[in-house]
Design a protein around this motif. Structure first.
Motif, PDB file in Angstrom:
ATOM      1  N   LEU A  41      37.943 -28.487  83.383  1.00 28.63           N
ATOM      2  CA  LEU A  41      37.913 -27.370  84.364  1.00 28.63           C
ATOM      3  C   LEU A  41      38.625 -25.829  84.183  1.00 28.63           C
ATOM      4  O   LEU A  41      38.578 -25.094  84.793  1.00 28.63           O
ATOM      5  N   HIS A  42      39.156 -25.950  82.856  1.00 32.04           N
ATOM      6  CA  HIS A  42      39.838 -24.938  82.533  1.00 32.04           C
ATOM      7  C   HIS A  42      40.920 -24.286  83.378  1.00 32.04           C
ATOM      8  O   HIS A  42      41.335 -23.082  83.563  1.00 32.04           O
ATOM      9  N   THR A  43      41.586 -25.251  83.942  1.00 29.94           N
ATOM     10  CA  THR A  43      42.740 -24.878  84.942  1.00 29.94           C
ATOM     11  C   THR A  43      44.145 -24.544  83.967  1.00 29.94           C
ATOM     12  O   THR A  43      44.309 -25.175  82.895  1.00 29.94           O
ATOM     13  N   ALA A  44      44.645 -23.653  84.185  1.00 28.25           N
ATOM     14  CA  ALA A  44      46.006 -23.150  83.741  1.00 28.25           C
ATOM     15  C   ALA A  44      46.991 -24.326  83.629  1.00 28.25           C
ATOM     16  O   ALA A  44      47.348 -24.875  84.596  1.00 28.25           O
ATOM     17  N   PRO A  45      47.304 -24.473  82.451  1.00 31.12           N
ATOM     18  CA  PRO A  45      48.191 -25.642  82.261  1.00 31.12           C
ATOM     19  C   PRO A  45      49.357 -25.741  83.111  1.00 31.12           C
ATOM     20  O   PRO A  45      49.954 -26.767  83.492  1.00 31.12           O
ATOM     21  N   GLU A  46      50.077 -24.435  83.129  1.00 38.59           N
ATOM     22  CA  GLU A  46      51.350 -24.347  84.087  1.00 38.59           C
ATOM     23  C   GLU A  46      51.164 -24.720  85.462  1.00 38.59           C
ATOM     24  O   GLU A  46      52.173 -24.639  86.054  1.00 38.59           O
ATOM     25  N   ARG A  47      50.164 -24.700  86.008  1.00 41.09           N
ATOM     26  CA  ARG A  47      49.822 -25.160  87.377  1.00 41.09           C
ATOM     27  C   ARG A  47      49.796 -26.622  87.603  1.00 41.09           C
ATOM     28  O   ARG A  47      49.515 -27.182  88.524  1.00 41.09           O
ATOM     29  N   ILE A  48      49.797 -27.486  86.342  1.00 36.33           N
ATOM     30  CA  ILE A  48      49.593 -28.790  86.487  1.00 36.33           C
ATOM     31  C   ILE A  48      51.012 -29.555  86.235  1.00 36.33           C
ATOM     32  O   ILE A  48      51.631 -29.063  85.282  1.00 36.33           O
ATOM     33  N   ILE A  49      51.305 -30.275  86.906  1.00 35.61           N
ATOM     34  CA  ILE A  49      52.374 -31.307  86.738  1.00 35.61           C
ATOM     35  C   ILE A  49      52.068 -32.790  86.819  1.00 35.61           C
ATOM     36  O   ILE A  49      51.425 -33.170  87.550  1.00 35.61           O
ATOM     37  N   THR A  50      52.683 -33.444  85.766  1.00 39.61           N
ATOM     38  CA  THR A  50      51.952 -35.006  85.923  1.00 39.61           C
ATOM     39  C   THR A  50      53.255 -35.912  86.541  1.00 39.61           C
ATOM     40  O   THR A  50      54.294 -35.552  86.590  1.00 39.61           O
ATOM     41  N   VAL A  51      52.654 -36.871  87.142  1.00 42.90           N
ATOM     42  CA  VAL A  51      53.689 -37.672  87.897  1.00 42.90           C
ATOM     43  C   VAL A  51      53.492 -39.154  86.981  1.00 42.90           C
ATOM     44  O   VAL A  51      52.365 -39.408  86.314  1.00 42.90           O
ATOM     45  N   LYS A  52      54.402 -39.971  87.137  1.00 43.94           N
ATOM     46  CA  LYS A  52      54.477 -41.065  86.571  1.00 43.94           C
ATOM     47  C   LYS A  52      53.980 -42.445  87.657  1.00 43.94           C
ATOM     48  O   LYS A  52      53.957 -42.203  88.760  1.00 43.94           O
ATOM     49  N   ASP A  53      53.601 -43.631  87.050  1.00 45.98           N
ATOM     50  CA  ASP A  53      53.319 -44.682  87.681  1.00 45.98           C
ATOM     51  C   ASP A  53      54.387 -45.066  88.516  1.00 45.98           C
ATOM     52  O   ASP A  53      55.447 -45.327  88.165  1.00 45.98           O
ATOM     53  N   GLY A  54      54.039 -45.131  89.817  1.00 47.84           N
ATOM     54  CA  GLY A  54      55.280 -45.478  90.969  1.00 47.84           C
ATOM     55  C   GLY A  54      56.120 -44.462  91.411  1.00 47.84           C
ATOM     56  O   GLY A  54      56.921 -44.440  92.183  1.00 47.84           O
ATOM     57  N   GLU A  55      55.941 -43.236  90.775  1.00 45.99           N
ATOM     58  CA  GLU A  55      56.991 -41.961  91.147  1.00 45.99           C
ATOM     59  C   GLU A  55      56.469 -41.638  92.851  1.00 45.99           C
ATOM     60  O   GLU A  55      55.332 -41.823  93.242  1.00 45.99           O
ATOM     61  N   GLU A  56      57.651 -41.074  93.242  1.00 37.85           N
ATOM     62  CA  GLU A  56      57.290 -40.674  94.634  1.00 37.85           C
ATOM     63  C   GLU A  56      57.616 -39.343  94.827  1.00 37.85           C
ATOM     64  O   GLU A  56      58.393 -38.567  94.156  1.00 37.85           O
ATOM     65  N   LEU A  57      56.912 -38.746  95.925  1.00 36.32           N
ATOM     66  CA  LEU A  57      57.175 -37.306  96.080  1.00 36.32           C
ATOM     67  C   LEU A  57      57.059 -37.018  97.721  1.00 36.32           C
ATOM     68  O   LEU A  57      56.515 -37.506  98.546  1.00 36.32           O
ATOM     69  N   SER A  58      58.469 -36.425  97.834  1.00 44.25           N
ATOM     70  CA  SER A  58      59.003 -36.229  99.356  1.00 44.25           C
ATOM     71  C   SER A  58      58.332 -35.012  99.863  1.00 44.25           C
ATOM     72  O   SER A  58      58.207 -34.055  99.418  1.00 44.25           O
TER      73      SER A  58
END
Ligand code: FEO
Length: 400
Positions: free
Chosen positions: A113-130
């Protein structure tokens, strides 16, 4: 479906129905269209968009986001463009928003998609986001459909956003399964056969993860949301792990009647032996019909004329597809006709390396139209096929 639809008091449907799409991946027919499901999840402090839609529906998504207010996160469960194709538009629209994805997905997002890398955050398996009073949990689910795929679980509402897993290619005015669940089996099975069947082994492990979550609702990225998740989970368990059924799938082309005469004779003998027969004339094949019948057929019989020394190209094409879909068939037969010479069986046998666990019967190739001797050989072949097939279905199971 022009407007947003409420899934729960914190979840809105903002996907699109593609009523007119007739083919997927430039390969698979879509008799009932499809949908690209996207969901807005609102917590007390943050809002997340779960997947986007196919780029064809970019404007429709923009219209629905008008009503949604701010978006803080875009969850990319899966990078295939029918779900991620509007990611850049959403990130442009919300300059402070962040795309969340699995570790393997980031590179795929950048390259596809050629998305800017700084706009992407990776999450880990099982990670939670409030999101404030709501929590998203990310569950890696590799190979349902791509290696980067993950599921997202809305913990407090027990809603699972399962992306391709549990999907159906079905455009509908209903977001939910409003009819009895068995009425959705055909479209769900067609989807499973075409998209999921090659990944039956990873599905087992991923199903266990889903079972552990015990979702109250499953919201996939294609087709209706399952209000009775146990039903579709049972289907997946059966299709991916169950034994093949007492069924033979006959795939064939006949140019001048020789192969069709052979197929007719074998059909009659299989039917008389109590074997369920599905037949697909490959002259104008519905690839979905081939795939659906591969889900549970114990036996595959291939019938081909000889063309330029090899199998008919339409037979070869169907066999390549069957091999790629990795069905759980246990027995393969090849019959056909030739005029003067040819190596059709050898070529076909070389095209099914993924079916190495299946027994390949000695092929039967007849010269021209079956004569009396040919019919005798054909009956012997059919008897052998039925004998091998029936070993998996003892008489008490009603077979043979
Ligand atoms: Fe519906 Fe694998 O994308």
């Amino acid at each position: 479906m022009a407007n947003r639809v409420m899934i729960s008091d914190r979840v809105d449907y903002v996907g699109s129905q593609d009523w007119d799409r007739t083919i997927f991946d430039s390969l698979i027919p879509l008799p009932d269209g499809t949908s690209y499901n996207s969901y807005i999840v609102k917590g007390s402090s943050k809002t997340a968009l779960i997947d986007t839609v196919d780029p064809k529906f970019l404007q429709e998504l923009e219209g629905k986001l008008e009503e949604a207010g701010n978006v803080d996160y875009v969850v990319v469960n899966h990078v295939e463009q029918d779900h991620s194709g509007c990611l850049n538009m959403v990130l442009d629209r919300y300059p402070k928003a962040t795309a969340l994805c699995s570790e393997k997905a980031k590179d795929l997002i950048i390259t596809h998609l050629h998305t800017a890398p700084e706009r992407i955050i990776t999450v880990k398996d099982g990670e939670e986001l409030s999101l404030g009073d709501r929590t998203l949990r990310f569950v890696y689910a590799p190979f349902v459909h791509w290696p980067e795929t993950m599921l997202t679980y809305l913990v407090e509402d027990r809603i699972l956003f399962s992306c391709d897993m549990f999907g159906s290619h079905l455009a509908s005015s209903d977001v939910f399964t409003v009819k009895p669940p068995h009425e959705y089996v055909e479209s769900c099975k067609r989807y499973y056969a075409e998209i999921m069947m090659p990944f039956a082994i990873p599905i087992k492990k991923n199903l266990e993860k889903v079972e552990a979550l015990s979702p109250a609702m499953i919201c996939p990225s294609h087709g209706p949301c399952w209000t009775e998740p146990a039903f579709v989970m049972d289907l997946y368990r059966r299709w991916s792990q169950g034994a093949p059924e007492n069924k033979a799938l006959l795939l064939y082309v006949s140019m001048h009647g020789s192969v069709s005469a052979m197929v007719e004779r074998i059909t009659d003998r299989l039917s008389a032996a109590g074997v369920s027969v599905a037949r697909v004339d490959l002259t104008e094949p519905d690839l979905g019909k081939i795939a659906i019948n591969l889900v549970d057929s114990h036996t595959i019989l291939i019938g081909t004329p000889t063309v330029l020394g090899g199998p008919h190209p339409k037979v070869a094409s169907a066999v390549v597809l069957a091999n790629a879909l990795r069905p759980k068939a246990k027995l393969i037969g090849i019959v056909g006709s030739f005029g003067w010479a040819g190596k059709a069986p050898e070529v076909l046998a070389s095209l099914v390396p993924n079916l190495s666990g299946a027994e390949l019967l000695q092929p039967l190739m007849l010269k021209g139209l079956p004569d009396e001797d040919g019919i005798r050989k054909l009956d012997e072949f059919a008897d052998t096929l039925i004998d091998r097939h029936s070993k998996a279905f003892p008489k008490e199971d009603g077979c043979c």
